[in-house]
Scaffold this motif. Structure first.
Motif, short mmCIF file in Angstrom:
data_model
loop_
_atom_site.label_atom_id
_atom_site.label_comp_id
_atom_site.label_asym_id
_atom_site.label_seq_id
_atom_site.Cartn_x
_atom_site.Cartn_y
_atom_site.Cartn_z
N ILE A 172 -1.48 2.82 10.86
CA ILE A 172 -0.92 4.07 11.38
C ILE A 172 -0.55 5.01 10.24
O ILE A 172 -0.85 6.21 10.28
N CYS A 173 0.07 4.48 9.20
CA CYS A 173 0.46 5.31 8.05
C CYS A 173 -0.76 5.97 7.42
O CYS A 173 -0.73 7.17 7.10
N THR A 179 0.85 -1.18 0.00
CA THR A 179 0.00 0.00 0.00
C THR A 179 0.89 1.23 0.00
O THR A 179 2.01 1.20 0.53
N ARG A 180 0.41 2.28 -0.61
CA ARG A 180 1.17 3.54 -0.66
C ARG A 180 0.31 4.64 -0.06
O ARG A 180 -0.79 4.92 -0.54
N THR A 181 0.80 5.24 1.01
CA THR A 181 0.08 6.33 1.67
C THR A 181 0.85 7.62 1.48
O THR A 181 2.08 7.64 1.58
N ARG A 182 0.11 8.68 1.21
CA ARG A 182 0.75 9.98 0.95
C ARG A 182 -0.17 11.10 1.41
O ARG A 182 -1.36 10.88 1.66
N SER A 183 0.38 12.28 1.51
CA SER A 183 -0.40 13.42 1.98
C SER A 183 -1.03 14.15 0.80
O SER A 183 -0.39 14.38 -0.23
N PHE A 184 -2.33 14.48 0.95
CA PHE A 184 -3.04 15.30 -0.02
C PHE A 184 -3.44 16.60 0.67
O PHE A 184 -4.14 16.55 1.70
N PRO A 185 -3.01 17.75 0.18
CA PRO A 185 -3.33 19.02 0.84
C PRO A 185 -4.84 19.19 1.02
O PRO A 185 -5.62 19.00 0.09
N CYS A 222 9.84 3.07 15.29
CA CYS A 222 9.14 3.34 14.03
C CYS A 222 7.79 4.00 14.28
O CYS A 222 7.45 4.98 13.62
N ILE A 223 7.04 3.48 15.25
CA ILE A 223 5.72 4.06 15.55
C ILE A 223 5.87 5.49 16.04
O ILE A 223 5.11 6.39 15.66
N SER A 224 6.86 5.72 16.89
CA SER A 224 7.09 7.07 17.42
C SER A 224 7.38 8.05 16.29
O SER A 224 6.85 9.17 16.27
N ARG A 225 8.20 7.65 15.34
CA ARG A 225 8.53 8.54 14.23
C ARG A 225 7.36 8.72 13.28
O ARG A 225 7.18 9.79 12.69
N LEU A 226 6.56 7.67 13.10
CA LEU A 226 5.41 7.78 12.19
C LEU A 226 4.42 8.83 12.66
O LEU A 226 3.83 9.54 11.84
N VAL A 227 4.21 8.93 13.95
CA VAL A 227 3.20 9.87 14.46
C VAL A 227 3.77 11.26 14.71
O VAL A 227 3.01 12.20 14.95
N THR A 228 5.09 11.42 14.66
CA THR A 228 5.69 12.73 14.89
C THR A 228 6.39 13.30 13.66
O THR A 228 6.41 14.51 13.45
N ASN A 229 6.97 12.42 12.84
CA ASN A 229 7.69 12.88 11.65
C ASN A 229 7.60 11.83 10.54
O ASN A 229 8.60 11.21 10.16
N PRO A 230 6.41 11.61 9.99
CA PRO A 230 6.23 10.54 9.00
C PRO A 230 6.99 10.76 7.70
O PRO A 230 7.30 9.80 7.00
N SER A 231 7.30 12.01 7.37
CA SER A 231 8.03 12.28 6.13
C SER A 231 9.46 11.73 6.17
O SER A 231 10.14 11.70 5.14
#
Length: 385
Positions: A273-274, A135-141, A246-255
């Protein structure tokens, strides 16, 4: 002095509990292999369902209203794209596996989280050896993502470990669950994952693990990953990371992340989470793949998220894009994706993301604007380039 098995039998007599010898446990595992809980034989592969230049694809709708609605979206998008793809609607669970085996590709648009549906999904993953989940998750403004520039490719293991469903109760009140992995299964998954990451243009892969707590289970995958990475060290960076970090970084700095690898023990909840960080699972799609078969799903369906009242148009569109790319219609897939991005840029937005439009309106708007060339579309795009 009593040693080994004698100690176990003596303690069993004293406590009144049944003692399981090594041979009995081995026999139990062997019977589980024979029953098909763990795949040991190759998958029977039928000829490609390509009749008169048209791909046949299974469309599983189930009997729910959500499944029927999703089927209408899928059919209308494929018709508007004018691609040589014909769907075979399947509502009966008994026919689903046979249809996927015959057609090699399927779109699953029903959402069920009951025990029977879970068992059916596990059977298909095991019997068709769908050993990779992507799966690919990304940000959409403007779509509930608090972090800009997020683009994470998740490539997870799909039918090892917990998928074996090996559990038993040696005594009343005690249950043992076994997570069975094989080196051959790990290496097959990692070979596919590294190759897929390179094809997707990724530069760094992060293997999420708990090798310190599970040195034989996760540790084996880490060692195999290091060895296989040697073939890709010129174009890919390999990073090892504990699950908690990994979880800590995903919720604070996913980029921070580019591409995630994980065993089936962690892949599903990491994908959850992603998707949550990027706005919700209803924006994205997922695919379960093997060497010869693939099942495409909205991420809502893969994660069995029953808290949604309907399937999102965005997840359906993303699923069809993945399907068209898999079947080789890349030009039409790109056109469909561009049309979805156009609706987002034009402010067409569904209620769940703060807009006023319905999912039906989003699909209809895209159908009216599709400019796919259909038959021979990919050849046309190559010539134009």
């Amino acid at each position: 002095m009593l040693r080994g098995a004698k100690v176990g039998r003596q303690l069993a007599r004293i406590s009144g509990c049944r003692y399981y010898s090594k041979s009995e446990v081995s026999a139990s595992l062997s019977s589980s292999y024979l029953k098909g809980h763990v795949r040991t034989d190759p998958v029977n592969v039928l000829p490609k369902p390509y009749y008169g230049g048209i791909h046949m694809v299974t469309l599983y709708t189930g009997s729910s209203i959500i499944g029927q609605q999703g089927a209408k979206f899928v059919s209308s998008l494929l018709q508007s794209s004018r691609v040589p793809v014909e769907v075979q609607p399947i509502g009966e669970e008994d026919e689903y596996f046979k249809s996927v085996l015959r057609n090699r590709a399927a779109v699953h648009v029903d959402i069920n989280a009951d025990e029977k549906s879970k068992a059916r999904a596990l059977k298909i993953c095991n019997d068709l050896d769908l050993y990779v989940f992507k799966t690919r998750t990304r940000s959409f403004p403007g779509y509930k993502c608090r972090f800009p520039c997020v683009d994470i490719q998740m490539i997870g293991q799909n039918n090892m470990g917990n998928y074996s469903e090996l559990e038993y109760s040696p005594v009343k009140g005690v249950v043992e669950a076994l997570s069975v992995v094989t080196q051959a299964g790990n290496r097959k998954y990692l070979e596919h994952a590294f190759a897929a990451a390179v094809d997707a243009g990724r530069k760094r892969v992060t293997l999420v693990n708990k090798a310190k707590e599970w040195p034989l289970n996760d540790g084996a995958m880490v060692e195999d990953a290091k060895e296989i990475h040697c073939k890709y060290k010129d174009c890919l960076e390999l990073e090892l990371m504990e699950v908690e970090e990994c979880i800590s970084r995903l919720v604070t700095n996913p980029s921070y992340f580019d591409c995630l690898f994980a065993s089936d023990r962690y892949a599903t909840f990491l994908a959850t989470i992603c998707s949550g960080v990027c706005g919700g699972a209803n924006l994205f799609s997922a695919v379960e793949m093997g060497d010869n078969h693939a099942v495409f799903k909205p991420l809502q369906t893969k994660l069995s998220l029953t808290n949604y009242s309907n399937l999102s148009a965005y997840g359906i569109i993303s699923t069809i894009v993945d399907l068209l790319e898999y079947l080789g219609h890349r030009h039409c897939a790109n056109e469909l994706w561009d049309q979805m991005m156009r609706t987002m840029d034009d402010g067409i937005c569904t209620v769940e993301f703060g807009g006023k439009d319905s999912d039906e309106y989003v699909i209809s708007n895209i159908n009216n604007q599709l400019k796919c060339t259909g038959l021979g579309g990919d050849e046309h795009s190559e010539k134009s380039e």
